[in-house]
Design a protein around this motif. Structure first.
Motif, PDB file in Angstrom:
ATOM      1  N   ARG B 192       5.850  -8.255  -3.335  1.00 43.02           N
ATOM      2  CA  ARG B 192       6.949  -8.515  -4.132  1.00 43.02           C
ATOM      3  C   ARG B 192       6.693  -7.293  -5.112  1.00 43.02           C
ATOM      4  NH1 ARG B 192      10.650 -11.891  -3.640  1.00 43.02           N
ATOM      5  NH2 ARG B 192       8.941 -13.321  -1.780  1.00 43.02           N
ATOM      6  N   ARG B 193       5.796  -7.514  -6.125  1.00 45.78           N
ATOM      7  CA  ARG B 193       5.829  -6.719  -7.490  1.00 45.78           C
ATOM      8  C   ARG B 193       6.101  -5.236  -7.361  1.00 45.78           C
ATOM      9  NH1 ARG B 193       0.586  -9.854  -9.206  1.00 45.78           N
ATOM     10  NH2 ARG B 193       1.243  -9.460 -11.549  1.00 45.78           N
ATOM     11  N   VAL B 194       5.187  -4.535  -6.331  1.00 41.58           N
ATOM     12  CA  VAL B 194       4.928  -3.279  -6.197  1.00 41.58           C
ATOM     13  C   VAL B 194       6.297  -2.653  -6.122  1.00 41.58           C
ATOM     14  CG1 VAL B 194       4.254  -0.921  -4.766  1.00 41.58           C
ATOM     15  CG2 VAL B 194       3.075  -3.226  -5.362  1.00 41.58           C
ATOM     16  N   LEU B 195       7.358  -3.993  -4.825  1.00 39.12           N
ATOM     17  CA  LEU B 195       8.491  -3.366  -4.512  1.00 39.12           C
ATOM     18  C   LEU B 195       9.916  -3.743  -6.021  1.00 39.12           C
ATOM     19  CD1 LEU B 195       8.873  -3.923  -0.994  1.00 39.12           C
ATOM     20  CD2 LEU B 195       7.841  -2.412  -2.291  1.00 39.12           C
ATOM     21  N   ALA B 204       8.630  -3.315 -17.492  1.00 34.07           N
ATOM     22  CA  ALA B 204       8.548  -4.816 -17.581  1.00 34.07           C
ATOM     23  C   ALA B 204       7.110  -5.628 -16.877  1.00 34.07           C
ATOM     24  CB  ALA B 204       9.470  -5.806 -17.733  1.00 34.07           C
ATOM     25  N   LEU B 205       6.979  -4.780 -15.692  1.00 33.76           N
ATOM     26  CA  LEU B 205       6.008  -5.175 -15.331  1.00 33.76           C
ATOM     27  C   LEU B 205       4.963  -4.268 -15.040  1.00 33.76           C
ATOM     28  CD1 LEU B 205       7.376  -6.763 -11.930  1.00 33.76           C
ATOM     29  CD2 LEU B 205       6.843  -7.990 -13.940  1.00 33.76           C
ATOM     30  N   LEU B 206       4.711  -3.358 -15.165  1.00 36.99           N
ATOM     31  CA  LEU B 206       3.834  -2.159 -14.641  1.00 36.99           C
ATOM     32  C   LEU B 206       2.712  -2.046 -14.896  1.00 36.99           C
ATOM     33  CD1 LEU B 206       3.828   1.131 -14.377  1.00 36.99           C
ATOM     34  CD2 LEU B 206       3.932   1.623 -16.368  1.00 36.99           C
ATOM     35  N   ALA B 207       2.232  -2.628 -16.354  1.00 39.75           N
ATOM     36  CA  ALA B 207       0.882  -2.752 -16.632  1.00 39.75           C
ATOM     37  C   ALA B 207       0.508  -3.952 -16.271  1.00 39.75           C
ATOM     38  CB  ALA B 207       1.051  -3.731 -18.285  1.00 39.75           C
ATOM     39  N   SER B 208       1.138  -5.428 -16.299  1.00 38.62           N
ATOM     40  CA  SER B 208       0.408  -6.059 -15.022  1.00 38.62           C
ATOM     41  C   SER B 208       0.628  -6.084 -13.922  1.00 38.62           C
ATOM     42  CB  SER B 208       0.944  -7.588 -15.160  1.00 38.62           C
ATOM     43  OG  SER B 208       2.712  -7.426 -15.065  1.00 38.62           O
ATOM     44  N   THR B 209       1.428  -5.087 -12.851  1.00 36.70           N
ATOM     45  CA  THR B 209       1.294  -4.963 -11.508  1.00 36.70           C
ATOM     46  C   THR B 209      -0.352  -4.479 -11.555  1.00 36.70           C
ATOM     47  OG1 THR B 209       3.556  -5.163 -11.489  1.00 36.70           O
ATOM     48  CG2 THR B 209       2.515  -4.630  -9.630  1.00 36.70           C
ATOM     49  N   LEU B 210       0.310  -2.953 -11.981  1.00 37.45           N
ATOM     50  CA  LEU B 210      -1.131  -2.406 -12.266  1.00 37.45           C
ATOM     51  C   LEU B 210      -2.296  -2.903 -12.296  1.00 37.45           C
ATOM     52  CD1 LEU B 210      -1.740   0.509 -12.281  1.00 37.45           C
ATOM     53  CD2 LEU B 210      -0.578   0.552 -14.852  1.00 37.45           C
ATOM     54  N   ALA B 211      -2.545  -3.631 -13.371  1.00 36.30           N
ATOM     55  CA  ALA B 211      -4.007  -4.496 -13.586  1.00 36.30           C
ATOM     56  C   ALA B 211      -4.348  -5.292 -12.478  1.00 36.30           C
ATOM     57  CB  ALA B 211      -4.014  -4.895 -14.943  1.00 36.30           C
ATOM     58  N   ASP B 212      -3.388  -5.544 -11.767  1.00 34.91           N
ATOM     59  CA  ASP B 212      -3.689  -6.828 -10.608  1.00 34.91           C
ATOM     60  C   ASP B 212      -4.636  -6.182 -10.021  1.00 34.91           C
ATOM     61  OD1 ASP B 212      -3.322  -9.101 -12.413  1.00 34.91           O
ATOM     62  OD2 ASP B 212      -1.565  -9.417 -11.146  1.00 34.91           O
ATOM     63  N   LEU B 282       6.909  -2.128   6.907  1.00 34.19           N
ATOM     64  CA  LEU B 282       7.757  -1.173   6.992  1.00 34.19           C
ATOM     65  C   LEU B 282       9.214  -1.423   5.635  1.00 34.19           C
ATOM     66  CD1 LEU B 282       9.389  -2.230  10.322  1.00 34.19           C
ATOM     67  CD2 LEU B 282       9.100   0.283  10.038  1.00 34.19           C
ATOM     68  N   ALA B 283       9.345  -2.564   4.899  1.00 38.56           N
ATOM     69  CA  ALA B 283       9.454  -2.673   4.202  1.00 38.56           C
ATOM     70  C   ALA B 283       9.203  -1.761   2.901  1.00 38.56           C
ATOM     71  CB  ALA B 283       9.093  -4.349   3.341  1.00 38.56           C
ATOM     72  N   PHE B 284       7.809  -1.798   2.711  1.00 39.70           N
ATOM     73  CA  PHE B 284       7.069  -0.739   2.397  1.00 39.70           C
ATOM     74  C   PHE B 284       7.831   0.874   1.799  1.00 39.70           C
ATOM     75  CE2 PHE B 284       3.841   2.846   0.347  1.00 39.70           C
ATOM     76  CZ  PHE B 284       4.464   2.089  -1.476  1.00 39.70           C
ATOM     77  N   LEU B 285       7.538   1.832   3.724  1.00 41.65           N
ATOM     78  CA  LEU B 285       7.882   2.242   3.604  1.00 41.65           C
ATOM     79  C   LEU B 285       9.092   2.805   3.644  1.00 41.65           C
ATOM     80  CD1 LEU B 285       6.397   3.483   7.021  1.00 41.65           C
ATOM     81  CD2 LEU B 285       5.290   4.588   5.002  1.00 41.65           C
ATOM     82  N   ARG B 286      10.556   1.636   3.594  1.00 39.22           N
ATOM     83  CA  ARG B 286      11.178   2.091   3.126  1.00 39.22           C
ATOM     84  C   ARG B 286      12.059   2.293   1.681  1.00 39.22           C
ATOM     85  NH1 ARG B 286      12.774  -2.587   6.187  1.00 39.22           N
ATOM     86  NH2 ARG B 286      13.114  -2.373   8.718  1.00 39.22           N
ATOM     87  N   TRP B 287      10.934   1.447   0.946  1.00 37.01           N
ATOM     88  CA  TRP B 287      11.229   1.587  -0.955  1.00 37.01           C
ATOM     89  C   TRP B 287      10.248   3.001  -0.805  1.00 37.01           C
ATOM     90  CZ3 TRP B 287       6.892   2.332  -3.915  1.00 37.01           C
ATOM     91  CH2 TRP B 287       7.243   2.152  -5.499  1.00 37.01           C
ATOM     92  N   GLN B 288       9.795   3.910  -0.128  1.00 38.12           N
ATOM     93  CA  GLN B 288       8.827   4.493  -0.349  1.00 38.12           C
ATOM     94  C   GLN B 288       9.140   6.323  -0.339  1.00 38.12           C
ATOM     95  OE1 GLN B 288       5.041   5.396   1.065  1.00 38.12           O
ATOM     96  NE2 GLN B 288       4.024   6.242  -0.889  1.00 38.12           N
ATOM     97  N   ARG B 289      10.434   5.726   0.909  1.00 40.14           N
ATOM     98  CA  ARG B 289      10.965   7.465   1.564  1.00 40.14           C
ATOM     99  C   ARG B 289       9.797   8.270   1.476  1.00 40.14           C
ATOM    100  NH1 ARG B 289      15.542   7.078  -3.121  1.00 40.14           N
ATOM    101  NH2 ARG B 289      14.147   5.315  -3.986  1.00 40.14           N
ATOM    102  N   PRO B 290       9.319   7.525   2.348  1.00 40.19           N
ATOM    103  CA  PRO B 290       8.176   9.009   2.370  1.00 40.19           C
ATOM    104  C   PRO B 290       9.080  10.163   2.999  1.00 40.19           C
ATOM    105  CG  PRO B 290       7.576   7.967   3.895  1.00 40.19           C
ATOM    106  CD  PRO B 290       8.608   7.197   3.252  1.00 40.19           C
ATOM    107  N   THR B 291       8.560  12.103   3.174  1.00 41.01           N
ATOM    108  CA  THR B 291       8.341  12.739   3.890  1.00 41.01           C
ATOM    109  C   THR B 291       8.942  12.384   4.890  1.00 41.01           C
ATOM    110  OG1 THR B 291       7.233  13.992   1.788  1.00 41.01           O
ATOM    111  CG2 THR B 291       7.604  15.586   3.655  1.00 41.01           C
ATOM    112  N   PRO B 292       9.675  13.210   6.111  1.00 40.90           N
ATOM    113  CA  PRO B 292       9.573  12.750   6.686  1.00 40.90           C
ATOM    114  C   PRO B 292       8.520  13.508   8.257  1.00 40.90           C
ATOM    115  CG  PRO B 292      11.813  13.110   6.558  1.00 40.90           C
ATOM    116  CD  PRO B 292      10.807  13.637   5.406  1.00 40.90           C
ATOM    117  N   LEU B 293       8.449  13.113   8.757  1.00 34.88           N
ATOM    118  CA  LEU B 293       6.998  13.604   9.443  1.00 34.88           C
ATOM    119  C   LEU B 293       7.714  14.318  10.906  1.00 34.88           C
ATOM    120  CD1 LEU B 293       4.530  10.470   9.933  1.00 34.88           C
ATOM    121  CD2 LEU B 293       3.900  13.253   8.578  1.00 34.88           C
ATOM    122  N   PRO B 294       6.962  15.613  11.301  1.00 38.58           N
ATOM    123  CA  PRO B 294       7.306  16.816  12.597  1.00 38.58           C
ATOM    124  C   PRO B 294       6.450  15.177  13.635  1.00 38.58           C
ATOM    125  CG  PRO B 294       5.267  17.247  11.347  1.00 38.58           C
ATOM    126  CD  PRO B 294       5.889  16.337  10.675  1.00 38.58           C
TER     127      PRO B 294
END
Lengths: 361, 361
Positions: B192-195, B204-212, B282-294
């Motif tokens: 949940r925190r990464v998204l 505000a959640l950068l350092a704590s999420t990164l550290a964990d 899938l939720a992560f992919l929707r958040w990340q929006r990666p380059t479409p694949l061939p």
């Protein structure tokens, strides 16, 4: 094949065995099934054939002769060969040849896929007594020798004494320097045996003397793998030796440089209050008959000694001897370094260039 | 400067501390007095200046950007710079930059004089969460990525969160894949925190999420430095990811490949009897929006999966999940690999290219 194989155990975090004897190239056994064999181009083909028949390597990589193989460029090429052959992480690298080829092969083994199993089959006296045991691997840089590498002990070492029969008498005597050094720093019985006429390829004292000389290094590195302390004693004679190699642009072979360097270290030991062991080091030089040296300037040589890899931020420490088998580390005042350099140079000039003289002392 | 610095301890044979927080580039302290600094040419000059003012390196070596620095040729040049600067064996190497530069710097530190102290200052999200902890260092070969290197843990890691403010949103989201992966394999609170919108540079959640997220990797490598067992779990999603990088000739960034790879691994986990975690991936992919694949051919992709560095003589094992935080290793029948590949490709085609969609499940 009935001949005894001598075994030396090297302990430490990763114990292994050194075997010394005749016919080992055809008797070596390796746990890993996929093997890369690395050897120099000037190795007699019959040795390569024997090992290929014994180990069935998936890839054999031929590298340039002597120190020409110890470069980052050659290393990159060898690594690519292994990758192209898909050598897996549970595969093994076998180094067959002199100390240069086995140093390279060891660094390749340490680095390929962040480390695979390494085995070594040294084919020179220096390679057996010095390079094969202890886990130091590496290559040279244009800026200096052995400046890059890893501590990566072999899983096993096979010293097949048959391979020494191809060495010329000069190269054999050159390589004896490290065995004699092991006599001085640890096992005085070696001093007489190394100079014995039966210490030669095919000689009656070859394998036993070799095994005992290797055992000295094995005992030291068993106690100190990464050169935190005692292992530095193995550098007896090497501070001047490395400087002589550098000022002669490596035209002086390593074993001859060590022969000269041991005598300098014996003179320093005496002037620093130790027993006089210069009779031994002169006797070795008379037996070895090294290449005569040109006139050398102390300042030029000292510049290289100060730059020696063993130096830390505080400067150079020399390995000295209180007596036979009693090595210690000390910084030596520059005035004494210079004084003993002059005396050492006079001794070196006085060496006979005729066949073996009788032992001194 | 009043901000909290988070500390993560990495145990093992050589323990060290990872610090995460603002302003660390100007607060780092190093025991060694002679330091070589290595950084990529595209690093913002103000970061280099800060570190130079803090550590006064005796030599600074600039290397090519991104993976262009991870070659044996660049490594040879860096080593020569260190030797020419006479960096002593009690000196240190500091790597400052993304994962590529710190991987190279670590291998240089492992190899120079057979090993000197290493410190790292990662400046990218991937570099902080993945490359900086764990001691894997190395370079690529023409034959493949990360085929050469050493396990050489740093003495300390400083993750200065200020450096992340130069990353584009796309690069930040790319790098978040490894943090999300650590959520899946070990710490579900991260999912949940990464998204969360506050997980961003300056958020505000950068350092704590990164550290964990770093703490997950730190815990795993503390127990298994050289990848004998558990450490393999960190490769969740990476078998397909490496294959996707290879078939796209590395035009697909690593973090996006991992995003795609995690979803494939989640599908494999489900078909092999595990809980259905594909909603998360899938939720992560929707958040990340990666380059479409061939359009990709299973056979072509599978060839690369079989050749993966993690494969041993028996073939590829996948990291799968029984449930959140329950990873295990398994070989998957090829028929299932193919079937799930088709399903995965359909899912990937269905991703919106619009801004962040709401979380699935």
């Amino acid at each position: 094949m009935a001949e005894t194989v001598r075994r030396i155990e090297v302990s430490g975090p990763q114990p292994y065995t050194v075997e010394v004897g005749s016919g080992l190239l055809t008797r070596a056994q390796i746990a890993q099934s996929q093997i890369a064999l690395i050897h120099p181009e000037d190795l007699p083909a019959r040795f390569v054939t024997r090992v290929q028949a014994t180990l069935s390597p998936v890839v054999t990589v031929v590298v340039p002769a002597r120190d020409d193989c110890k470069t980052m460029q050659v290393m990159a090429g060898v690594l690519s060969h292994l990758a192209a052959a898909n050598l897996p992480r549970d595969g093994a690298v076998v180094g067959l040849g002199g100390g240069a080829a086995t140093d390279l092969a060891g660094f390749v083994a340490a680095s390929y896929l962040r480390g695979v199993a390494f085995y070594t089959m040294p084919t020179t006296l220096l390679g057996m007594v010095d390079a094969a045991v202890g886990g130091k691997t590496g290559v040279n840089l244009p800026e200096g020798k052995n400046l890059v590498g890893a501590f990566w002990p072999p899983r096993a070492v096979w010293c097949d004494t048959d391979t020494l029969e191809t060495l010329s008498p000069e190269v054999f005597r050159e390589g004896a320097a490290e065995a004699y050094k092991h006599g001085l720093i640890s096992d005085p019985t070696l001093l007489r045996r190394v100079l014995d006429p039966e210490f030669r390829p095919g000689g009656a004292l070859l394998a036993s003397t070799l095994a005992d000389a290797i055992a000295v290094k094995a005992a030291v590195v068993s106690r100190d793998l990464t050169e935190q302390g005692e292992r530095a004693h193995l550098n007896f004679g090497h501070t001047l030796a490395h400087a002589l190699e550098a000022v002669t642009h490596h035209r002086l072979p390593h074993g001859e440089a060590v022969g000269y360097g041991m005598h300098y270290a014996a003179r320093l030991s005496r002037v620093m209050g130790g027993e006089d062991l210069t009779g031994h080091t002169l006797a070795f030089l008379r037996w070895q008959r090294p290449t005569p040296l040109p006139d050398l300037d102390f300042q030029a040589v000292n510049t290289y000694m100060v730059r020696d890899k063993k130096a830390d931020s505080l400067g150079v420490r020399f390995v000295l001897l209180r007596d036979l088998a009693q090595p210690y580390l000390a910084r030596v005042p520059e005035a004494l370094l210079r004084q003993e350099f002059e005396g050492w140079q006079a001794d070196a000039r006085g060496l006979p260039e005729t066949p073996r003289a009788q032992e001194g002392t």
